[in-house]
Design a protein around this motif. Structure first.
Motif, PDB file in Angstrom:
ATOM      1  N   LYS A  59     -43.141  21.909   1.652  1.00 47.65           N
ATOM      2  CA  LYS A  59     -41.825  21.784   1.039  1.00 47.65           C
ATOM      3  C   LYS A  59     -41.994  21.210  -0.352  1.00 47.65           C
ATOM      4  O   LYS A  59     -42.703  20.238  -0.562  1.00 47.65           O
ATOM      5  N   VAL A  60     -41.326  21.836  -1.310  1.00 54.00           N
ATOM      6  CA  VAL A  60     -41.373  21.386  -2.696  1.00 54.00           C
ATOM      7  C   VAL A  60     -40.119  20.560  -2.955  1.00 54.00           C
ATOM      8  O   VAL A  60     -39.005  21.001  -2.716  1.00 54.00           O
ATOM      9  N   VAL A  61     -40.333  19.328  -3.408  1.00 56.89           N
ATOM     10  CA  VAL A  61     -39.212  18.469  -3.740  1.00 56.89           C
ATOM     11  C   VAL A  61     -39.030  18.499  -5.248  1.00 56.89           C
ATOM     12  O   VAL A  61     -39.938  18.133  -6.001  1.00 56.89           O
ATOM     13  N   ARG A  62     -37.883  18.956  -5.682  1.00 57.76           N
ATOM     14  CA  ARG A  62     -37.607  19.074  -7.123  1.00 57.76           C
ATOM     15  C   ARG A  62     -37.453  17.679  -7.738  1.00 57.76           C
ATOM     16  O   ARG A  62     -36.832  16.797  -7.142  1.00 57.76           O
ATOM     17  N   GLY A  63     -38.064  17.495  -8.868  1.00 55.52           N
ATOM     18  CA  GLY A  63     -37.921  16.235  -9.589  1.00 55.52           C
ATOM     19  C   GLY A  63     -38.875  15.151  -9.110  1.00 55.52           C
ATOM     20  O   GLY A  63     -38.887  14.067  -9.657  1.00 55.52           O
ATOM     21  N   ALA A  64     -39.653  15.434  -8.090  1.00 58.42           N
ATOM     22  CA  ALA A  64     -40.609  14.429  -7.600  1.00 58.42           C
ATOM     23  C   ALA A  64     -41.838  14.437  -8.517  1.00 58.42           C
ATOM     24  O   ALA A  64     -42.246  15.477  -9.007  1.00 58.42           O
ATOM     25  N   THR A  66     -45.579  14.620  -9.678  1.00 60.52           N
ATOM     26  CA  THR A  66     -46.746  15.303  -9.128  1.00 60.52           C
ATOM     27  C   THR A  66     -47.920  14.344  -9.109  1.00 60.52           C
ATOM     28  O   THR A  66     -48.035  13.463  -9.958  1.00 60.52           O
TER      29      THR A  66
END
Length: 67
Positions: A59-64, A66
């Motif tokens: 799952k890709v969390v936007r704004g997290a 890297t």
């Protein structure tokens, strides 16, 4: 590059196993019917193997940030 395979559990009973020349049990199969793994003792074992072969996408969390 790996690609997702749509694998499904399938139970092969004794009569069919004799016809196919395989051991009776649970198999993971492609949509085409090709066996990918097995035999497995239970459907749960087969599903675990399917999850191992095809892990769910990360799952890709936007704004997290890297790492």
């Amino acid at each position: 590059m790996l690609y997702m395979q749509n694998l499904s559990p399938r139970h092969v009973k004794t009569e069919e196993s004799l016809r196919l020349g395989v051991v009776s049990g649970w198999y993971s199969t492609k949509v085409s019917g090709t066996f990918v793994s097995g035999p497995h003792d239970t459907e749960a074992d087969c599903l675990r193997k399917i999850a191992e072969i095809n892990p769910p996408p990360a799952k890709v969390v936007r704004g997290a940030p890297t790492v």
